[in-house]
Design a protein around this motif. Structure first.
Motif, PDB file in Angstrom:
ATOM      1  N   GLY A   1       0.932 -10.981 -10.435  1.00 33.44           N
ATOM      2  CA  GLY A   1      -0.324 -11.215  -9.734  1.00 33.44           C
ATOM      3  C   GLY A   1      -0.644  -9.997  -8.890  1.00 33.44           C
ATOM      4  N   LYS A   2      -0.858 -10.215  -7.601  1.00 38.51           N
ATOM      5  CA  LYS A   2      -1.138  -9.106  -6.691  1.00 38.51           C
ATOM      6  C   LYS A   2       0.122  -8.480  -6.126  1.00 38.51           C
ATOM      7  CE  LYS A   2      -5.638 -10.767  -5.188  1.00 38.51           C
ATOM      8  NZ  LYS A   2      -6.462 -11.146  -4.041  1.00 38.51           N
ATOM      9  N   ARG A   3       1.246  -9.151  -6.283  1.00 39.58           N
ATOM     10  CA  ARG A   3       2.500  -8.668  -5.683  1.00 39.58           C
ATOM     11  C   ARG A   3       3.137  -7.571  -6.518  1.00 39.58           C
ATOM     12  NH1 ARG A   3       6.700 -12.561  -3.386  1.00 39.58           N
ATOM     13  NH2 ARG A   3       7.225 -10.541  -2.551  1.00 39.58           N
ATOM     14  N   THR A   4       3.669  -6.575  -5.849  1.00 37.26           N
ATOM     15  CA  THR A   4       4.458  -5.532  -6.490  1.00 37.26           C
ATOM     16  C   THR A   4       5.913  -5.839  -6.203  1.00 37.26           C
ATOM     17  OG1 THR A   4       2.693  -3.908  -6.171  1.00 37.26           O
ATOM     18  CG2 THR A   4       4.907  -3.047  -6.593  1.00 37.26           C
ATOM     19  N   LEU A   5       6.714  -5.895  -7.254  1.00 34.17           N
ATOM     20  CA  LEU A   5       8.132  -6.214  -7.125  1.00 34.17           C
ATOM     21  C   LEU A   5       8.984  -5.079  -7.676  1.00 34.17           C
ATOM     22  CD1 LEU A   5       8.049  -9.914  -8.339  1.00 34.17           C
ATOM     23  CD2 LEU A   5       8.156  -9.103  -5.980  1.00 34.17           C
ATOM     24  N   ILE A   6      10.125  -4.889  -7.060  1.00 34.94           N
ATOM     25  CA  ILE A   6      11.120  -3.920  -7.518  1.00 34.94           C
ATOM     26  C   ILE A   6      12.360  -4.719  -7.883  1.00 34.94           C
ATOM     27  CG2 ILE A   6      12.428  -1.846  -6.929  1.00 34.94           C
ATOM     28  CD1 ILE A   6       9.398  -1.468  -6.573  1.00 34.94           C
ATOM     29  N   ASN A   7      12.776  -4.645  -9.143  1.00 36.09           N
ATOM     30  CA  ASN A   7      14.002  -5.321  -9.547  1.00 36.09           C
ATOM     31  C   ASN A   7      15.199  -4.639  -8.897  1.00 36.09           C
ATOM     32  OD1 ASN A   7      12.624  -7.105 -11.139  1.00 36.09           O
ATOM     33  ND2 ASN A   7      13.140  -6.108 -13.069  1.00 36.09           N
TER      34      ASN A   7
ATOM     35  N   ILE B   1      14.835   3.928   3.105  1.00 38.26           N
ATOM     36  CA  ILE B   1      13.784   4.936   3.099  1.00 38.26           C
ATOM     37  C   ILE B   1      12.491   4.311   3.614  1.00 38.26           C
ATOM     38  CG2 ILE B   1      14.810   6.263   1.217  1.00 38.26           C
ATOM     39  CD1 ILE B   1      12.730   5.017  -0.672  1.00 38.26           C
ATOM     40  N   GLY B   2      11.516   5.136   3.890  1.00 38.75           N
ATOM     41  CA  GLY B   2      10.236   4.648   4.368  1.00 38.75           C
ATOM     42  C   GLY B   2       9.355   4.157   3.233  1.00 38.75           C
ATOM     43  N   LEU B   3       8.377   3.373   3.591  1.00 35.76           N
ATOM     44  CA  LEU B   3       7.441   2.809   2.631  1.00 35.76           C
ATOM     45  C   LEU B   3       6.649   3.903   1.904  1.00 35.76           C
ATOM     46  CD1 LEU B   3       6.494   0.089   1.610  1.00 35.76           C
ATOM     47  CD2 LEU B   3       4.856   0.027   3.473  1.00 35.76           C
ATOM     48  N   THR B   4       6.257   4.934   2.614  1.00 29.62           N
ATOM     49  CA  THR B   4       5.518   6.038   1.991  1.00 29.62           C
ATOM     50  C   THR B   4       6.351   6.719   0.922  1.00 29.62           C
ATOM     51  OG1 THR B   4       4.247   6.395   4.016  1.00 29.62           O
ATOM     52  CG2 THR B   4       4.316   8.222   2.444  1.00 29.62           C
ATOM     53  N   LYS B   5       7.622   6.997   1.207  1.00 30.31           N
ATOM     54  CA  LYS B   5       8.504   7.641   0.228  1.00 30.31           C
ATOM     55  C   LYS B   5       8.733   6.728  -0.973  1.00 30.31           C
ATOM     56  CE  LYS B   5      10.322  11.093   0.030  1.00 30.31           C
ATOM     57  NZ  LYS B   5       9.922  12.298  -0.735  1.00 30.31           N
ATOM     58  N   LEU B   6       8.896   5.424  -0.740  1.00 31.85           N
ATOM     59  CA  LEU B   6       9.102   4.488  -1.849  1.00 31.85           C
ATOM     60  C   LEU B   6       7.881   4.481  -2.760  1.00 31.85           C
ATOM     61  CD1 LEU B   6      11.180   1.909  -2.569  1.00 31.85           C
ATOM     62  CD2 LEU B   6       8.995   0.789  -2.231  1.00 31.85           C
ATOM     63  N   ARG B   7       6.695   4.414  -2.175  1.00 29.09           N
ATOM     64  CA  ARG B   7       5.471   4.430  -2.982  1.00 29.09           C
ATOM     65  C   ARG B   7       5.320   5.752  -3.736  1.00 29.09           C
ATOM     66  NH1 ARG B   7       2.156   1.176   1.447  1.00 29.09           N
ATOM     67  NH2 ARG B   7       2.386  -0.886   0.543  1.00 29.09           N
ATOM     68  N   GLU B   8       5.738   6.842  -3.121  1.00 29.41           N
ATOM     69  CA  GLU B   8       5.708   8.154  -3.792  1.00 29.41           C
ATOM     70  C   GLU B   8       6.627   8.142  -5.018  1.00 29.41           C
ATOM     71  OE1 GLU B   8       7.635  12.310  -2.529  1.00 29.41           O
ATOM     72  OE2 GLU B   8       6.055  11.633  -1.175  1.00 29.41           O
ATOM     73  N   GLU B   9       7.788   7.553  -4.889  1.00 27.26           N
ATOM     74  CA  GLU B   9       8.738   7.467  -6.007  1.00 27.26           C
ATOM     75  C   GLU B   9       8.176   6.597  -7.129  1.00 27.26           C
ATOM     76  OE1 GLU B   9      12.003   9.142  -6.247  1.00 27.26           O
ATOM     77  OE2 GLU B   9      10.688  10.229  -4.871  1.00 27.26           O
ATOM     78  N   ILE B  10       7.463   5.529  -6.781  1.00 26.38           N
ATOM     79  CA  ILE B  10       6.824   4.675  -7.791  1.00 26.38           C
ATOM     80  C   ILE B  10       5.716   5.453  -8.501  1.00 26.38           C
ATOM     81  CG2 ILE B  10       5.378   2.625  -8.140  1.00 26.38           C
ATOM     82  CD1 ILE B  10       6.983   1.335  -5.779  1.00 26.38           C
ATOM     83  N   ARG B  11       4.863   6.138  -7.724  1.00 27.16           N
ATOM     84  CA  ARG B  11       3.764   6.920  -8.324  1.00 27.16           C
ATOM     85  C   ARG B  11       4.293   8.010  -9.250  1.00 27.16           C
ATOM     86  NH1 ARG B  11       1.453   6.329  -3.385  1.00 27.16           N
ATOM     87  NH2 ARG B  11       2.177   8.330  -2.649  1.00 27.16           N
ATOM     88  N   ALA B  12       5.415   8.611  -8.878  1.00 26.30           N
ATOM     89  CA  ALA B  12       6.010   9.681  -9.685  1.00 26.30           C
ATOM     90  C   ALA B  12       6.794   9.128 -10.881  1.00 26.30           C
ATOM     91  CB  ALA B  12       6.921  10.541  -8.818  1.00 26.30           C
ATOM     92  N   LYS B  13       6.846   7.792 -10.995  1.00 28.67           N
ATOM     93  CA  LYS B  13       7.529   7.104 -12.092  1.00 28.67           C
ATOM     94  C   LYS B  13       9.036   7.345 -12.100  1.00 28.67           C
ATOM     95  CE  LYS B  13       3.422   6.665 -14.908  1.00 28.67           C
ATOM     96  NZ  LYS B  13       2.951   5.487 -14.283  1.00 28.67           N
ATOM     97  N   ARG B  14       9.573   7.646 -10.921  1.00 31.15           N
ATOM     98  CA  ARG B  14      11.031   7.754 -10.797  1.00 31.15           C
ATOM     99  C   ARG B  14      11.649   6.403 -10.450  1.00 31.15           C
ATOM    100  NH1 ARG B  14       9.404  12.939  -8.515  1.00 31.15           N
ATOM    101  NH2 ARG B  14       9.151  11.964  -6.474  1.00 31.15           N
TER     102      ARG B  14
ATOM    103  N   SER C   1      10.257  -7.205  -2.563  1.00 33.44           N
ATOM    104  CA  SER C   1       8.905  -6.703  -2.308  1.00 33.44           C
ATOM    105  C   SER C   1       9.041  -5.204  -2.021  1.00 33.44           C
ATOM    106  CB  SER C   1       8.290  -7.413  -1.097  1.00 33.44           C
ATOM    107  OG  SER C   1       8.946  -7.004   0.098  1.00 33.44           O
ATOM    108  N   VAL C   2       7.926  -4.517  -1.968  1.00 29.29           N
ATOM    109  CA  VAL C   2       7.959  -3.078  -1.692  1.00 29.29           C
ATOM    110  C   VAL C   2       8.586  -2.824  -0.314  1.00 29.29           C
ATOM    111  CG1 VAL C   2       6.526  -1.016  -1.380  1.00 29.29           C
ATOM    112  CG2 VAL C   2       6.008  -2.617  -3.203  1.00 29.29           C
ATOM    113  N   HIS C   3       8.212  -3.611   0.673  1.00 33.61           N
ATOM    114  CA  HIS C   3       8.768  -3.444   2.017  1.00 33.61           C
ATOM    115  C   HIS C   3      10.277  -3.705   2.029  1.00 33.61           C
ATOM    116  CE1 HIS C   3       4.522  -3.714   3.073  1.00 33.61           C
ATOM    117  NE2 HIS C   3       4.839  -3.195   4.245  1.00 33.61           N
ATOM    118  N   GLU C   4      10.700  -4.770   1.346  1.00 24.27           N
ATOM    119  CA  GLU C   4      12.127  -5.104   1.296  1.00 24.27           C
ATOM    120  C   GLU C   4      12.919  -4.030   0.556  1.00 24.27           C
ATOM    121  OE1 GLU C   4      11.768  -9.971   1.205  1.00 24.27           O
ATOM    122  OE2 GLU C   4      11.615  -8.834  -0.673  1.00 24.27           O
ATOM    123  N   ALA C   5      12.351  -3.496  -0.531  1.00 23.89           N
ATOM    124  CA  ALA C   5      13.034  -2.455  -1.305  1.00 23.89           C
ATOM    125  C   ALA C   5      13.203  -1.189  -0.477  1.00 23.89           C
ATOM    126  CB  ALA C   5      12.261  -2.158  -2.591  1.00 23.89           C
TER     127      ALA C   5
END
Length: 66
Positions: A39-45, A19-32, A9-13
């Motif tokens: 469904g509604k869940r966001t997963l990180i392989n 790193i913090g959740l905000t930084k992880l989401r920033e990296e996802i938004r930046a497509k890095r 999950s995003v929190h687990e990743a």
């Protein structure tokens, strides 16, 4: 037998990456960092998280850029 996760999950990743959740989401938004939806869940392989970490700038490269 050790647990071998294939996705987080995003929190687990964020926790796994140290790193913090905000930084992880920033990296996802930046497509890095690749994120996927189920469904509604966001997963990180796990492979995507490892590839992202491996592609972070080395500390000596980061110092030269500053």
């Amino acid at each position: 037998m050790p647990e071998h996760r294939i996705s987080y999950s995003v929190h687990e990743a964020a926790k796994a990456a140290g790193i913090g959740l905000t930084k992880l989401r920033e990296e996802i938004r930046a497509k890095r960092l690749v994120a996927r939806k189920l469904g509604k869940r966001t997963l990180i392989n796990a492979d995507d998280l490892n590839a992202w970490a491996a592609n972070l700038p080395r500390i000596d490269d980061a110092r030269r850029a500053a």
